[in-house]
Design a protein around this motif. Structure first.
Motif, PDB file in Angstrom:
ATOM      1  N   UNK A  33       0.834  -1.205   0.000  1.00  0.00           N
ATOM      2  CA  UNK A  33       0.000   0.000   0.000  1.00  0.00           C
ATOM      3  C   UNK A  33       0.865   1.250   0.000  1.00  0.00           C
ATOM      4  N   UNK A  34       1.926   1.266   0.798  1.00  0.00           N
ATOM      5  CA  UNK A  34       2.802   2.439   0.834  1.00  0.00           C
ATOM      6  C   UNK A  34       3.517   2.633  -0.499  1.00  0.00           C
ATOM      7  N   UNK A  35       3.904   1.530  -1.137  1.00  0.00           N
ATOM      8  CA  UNK A  35       4.518   1.634  -2.471  1.00  0.00           C
ATOM      9  C   UNK A  35       3.528   2.217  -3.473  1.00  0.00           C
ATOM     10  N   UNK A  36       2.285   1.761  -3.419  1.00  0.00           N
ATOM     11  CA  UNK A  36       1.247   2.279  -4.304  1.00  0.00           C
ATOM     12  C   UNK A  36       1.008   3.762  -4.038  1.00  0.00           C
ATOM     13  N   UNK A  37       0.944   4.146  -2.771  1.00  0.00           N
ATOM     14  CA  UNK A  37       0.740   5.553  -2.425  1.00  0.00           C
ATOM     15  C   UNK A  37       1.889   6.418  -2.923  1.00  0.00           C
ATOM     16  N   UNK A  38       3.106   5.913  -2.790  1.00  0.00           N
ATOM     17  CA  UNK A  38       4.273   6.659  -3.256  1.00  0.00           C
ATOM     18  C   UNK A  38       4.202   6.894  -4.765  1.00  0.00           C
ATOM     19  N   UNK A  39       3.916   5.844  -5.510  1.00  0.00           N
ATOM     20  CA  UNK A  39       3.803   5.982  -6.967  1.00  0.00           C
ATOM     21  C   UNK A  39       2.608   6.852  -7.342  1.00  0.00           C
ATOM     22  N   UNK A  40       1.515   6.711  -6.607  1.00  0.00           N
ATOM     23  CA  UNK A  40       0.324   7.520  -6.870  1.00  0.00           C
ATOM     24  C   UNK A  40       0.570   8.994  -6.643  1.00  0.00           C
ATOM     25  N   UNK A  41       1.336   9.314  -5.617  1.00  0.00           N
ATOM     26  CA  UNK A  41       1.665  10.720  -5.351  1.00  0.00           C
ATOM     27  C   UNK A  41       2.518  11.307  -6.473  1.00  0.00           C
ATOM     28  N   UNK A  42       3.419  10.511  -7.015  1.00  0.00           N
ATOM     29  CA  UNK A  42       4.235  10.980  -8.144  1.00  0.00           C
ATOM     30  C   UNK A  42       3.363  11.243  -9.368  1.00  0.00           C
ATOM     31  N   UNK A  43       2.424  10.343  -9.621  1.00  0.00           N
ATOM     32  CA  UNK A  43       1.503  10.525 -10.748  1.00  0.00           C
ATOM     33  C   UNK A  43       0.659  11.779 -10.537  1.00  0.00           C
ATOM     34  N   UNK A  44       0.175  11.976  -9.316  1.00  0.00           N
ATOM     35  CA  UNK A  44      -0.681  13.132  -9.018  1.00  0.00           C
ATOM     36  C   UNK A  44       0.078  14.450  -9.189  1.00  0.00           C
ATOM     37  N   UNK A  45       1.364  14.463  -8.836  1.00  0.00           N
ATOM     38  CA  UNK A  45       2.172  15.680  -8.996  1.00  0.00           C
ATOM     39  C   UNK A  45       2.349  16.051 -10.458  1.00  0.00           C
ATOM     40  N   UNK A  46       2.500  15.036 -11.307  1.00  0.00           N
ATOM     41  CA  UNK A  46       2.755  15.272 -12.725  1.00  0.00           C
ATOM     42  C   UNK A  46       1.470  15.422 -13.537  1.00  0.00           C
ATOM     43  N   UNK A  47       0.360  15.021 -12.977  1.00  0.00           N
ATOM     44  CA  UNK A  47      -0.895  15.008 -13.732  1.00  0.00           C
ATOM     45  C   UNK A  47      -1.398  16.414 -14.017  1.00  0.00           C
ATOM     46  N   UNK A  48      -1.942  16.559 -15.194  1.00  0.00           N
ATOM     47  CA  UNK A  48      -2.570  17.818 -15.578  1.00  0.00           C
ATOM     48  C   UNK A  48      -4.083  17.690 -15.396  1.00  0.00           C
ATOM     49  N   UNK A  49      -4.603  16.497 -15.692  1.00  0.00           N
ATOM     50  CA  UNK A  49      -6.033  16.228 -15.547  1.00  0.00           C
ATOM     51  C   UNK A  49      -6.263  15.335 -14.334  1.00  0.00           C
ATOM     52  N   UNK A  50      -7.441  15.417 -13.761  1.00  0.00           N
ATOM     53  CA  UNK A  50      -7.865  14.589 -12.628  1.00  0.00           C
ATOM     54  C   UNK A  50      -6.974  14.753 -11.392  1.00  0.00           C
ATOM     55  N   UNK A  51      -6.326  15.895 -11.258  1.00  0.00           N
ATOM     56  CA  UNK A  51      -5.399  16.127 -10.144  1.00  0.00           C
ATOM     57  C   UNK A  51      -6.111  16.036  -8.783  1.00  0.00           C
ATOM     58  N   UNK A  52      -7.232  16.742  -8.652  1.00  0.00           N
ATOM     59  CA  UNK A  52      -7.963  16.732  -7.379  1.00  0.00           C
ATOM     60  C   UNK A  52      -8.512  15.344  -7.069  1.00  0.00           C
ATOM     61  N   UNK A  53      -9.020  14.670  -8.109  1.00  0.00           N
ATOM     62  CA  UNK A  53      -9.566  13.327  -7.915  1.00  0.00           C
ATOM     63  C   UNK A  53      -8.484  12.346  -7.475  1.00  0.00           C
ATOM     64  N   UNK A  54      -7.296  12.486  -8.053  1.00  0.00           N
ATOM     65  CA  UNK A  54      -6.180  11.624  -7.660  1.00  0.00           C
ATOM     66  C   UNK A  54      -5.793  11.842  -6.203  1.00  0.00           C
ATOM     67  N   UNK A  55      -5.737  13.109  -5.790  1.00  0.00           N
ATOM     68  CA  UNK A  55      -5.387  13.392  -4.395  1.00  0.00           C
ATOM     69  C   UNK A  55      -6.453  12.847  -3.442  1.00  0.00           C
ATOM     70  N   UNK A  56      -7.717  12.976  -3.823  1.00  0.00           N
ATOM     71  CA  UNK A  56      -8.796  12.433  -2.994  1.00  0.00           C
ATOM     72  C   UNK A  56      -8.702  10.909  -2.916  1.00  0.00           C
ATOM     73  N   UNK A  57      -8.403  10.265  -4.038  1.00  0.00           N
ATOM     74  CA  UNK A  57      -8.274   8.806  -4.061  1.00  0.00           C
ATOM     75  C   UNK A  57      -7.088   8.348  -3.217  1.00  0.00           C
ATOM     76  N   UNK A  58      -5.982   9.090  -3.288  1.00  0.00           N
ATOM     77  CA  UNK A  58      -4.813   8.765  -2.463  1.00  0.00           C
ATOM     78  C   UNK A  58      -5.149   8.872  -0.977  1.00  0.00           C
ATOM     79  N   UNK A  59      -5.864   9.911  -0.606  1.00  0.00           N
ATOM     80  CA  UNK A  59      -6.263  10.082   0.794  1.00  0.00           C
ATOM     81  C   UNK A  59      -7.179   8.948   1.238  1.00  0.00           C
ATOM     82  N   UNK A  60      -8.065   8.522   0.345  1.00  0.00           N
ATOM     83  CA  UNK A  60      -8.978   7.428   0.659  1.00  0.00           C
ATOM     84  C   UNK A  60      -8.216   6.117   0.848  1.00  0.00           C
ATOM     85  N   UNK A  61      -7.234   5.853  -0.005  1.00  0.00           N
ATOM     86  CA  UNK A  61      -6.418   4.642   0.137  1.00  0.00           C
ATOM     87  C   UNK A  61      -5.677   4.676   1.473  1.00  0.00           C
TER      88      UNK A  61
END
Length: 123
Positions: A33-61
């Motif tokens: 889970x921590x590995x997934x969160x780490x990779x997810x945070x990197x994706x969220x930082x680079x994302x142009x679209x769905x940025x807020x949704x990604x951060x919300x999903x990361x918080x939910x995980x």
């Protein structure tokens, strides 16, 4: 989750080895889970679209991971107590749902980038 769900309603009262395996399994789930969160945070930082949704999903995980940890620790102390088993199964299902949502959003980001690239190439 499958192992827990498929266990008999009245598991054996023998506790030999059960707590140790549960702790090892929990540590493995936490690490993944921590590995997934780490990779997810990197994706969220680079994302142009769905940025807020990604951060919300990361918080939910992260929230569901913590809930699983709490219920799993209670379960390892008494693996034969059915309500604790049911609680850890529900927590695991909730974590799986949160992870699935995060993965779907990450795929949507990839598709958006691909569509953007395809549009540029076709011009």
């Amino acid at each position: 989750v499958t192992t827990l769900v498929n266990c008999p309603q009245n598991p054996s009262s023998k506790k030999k080895g059960r707590s140790k395996r549960a702790r090892v399994l929990l540590a493995s789930v936490e690490e993944a889970t921590w590995n997934l969160l780490d990779k997810g945070e990197k994706i969220a930082k680079e994302a142009i679209v769905f940025k807020e949704e990604l951060h919300a999903a990361l918080a939910d995980v992260q929230k569901e991971s913590q809930a699983l940890k709490v219920s799993a620790e209670a379960f390892t102390s008494d693996p034969c107590y059915l309500p604790k088993r049911q609680a850890v199964v529900q927590a695991a299902r909730s974590l799986l749902t949160a992870v699935t949502r995060l993965l779907i959003l990450a795929d949507m980001v990839d598709v958006a980038y691909l569509l953007e690239h395809l549009t540029v190439v076709s011009r």
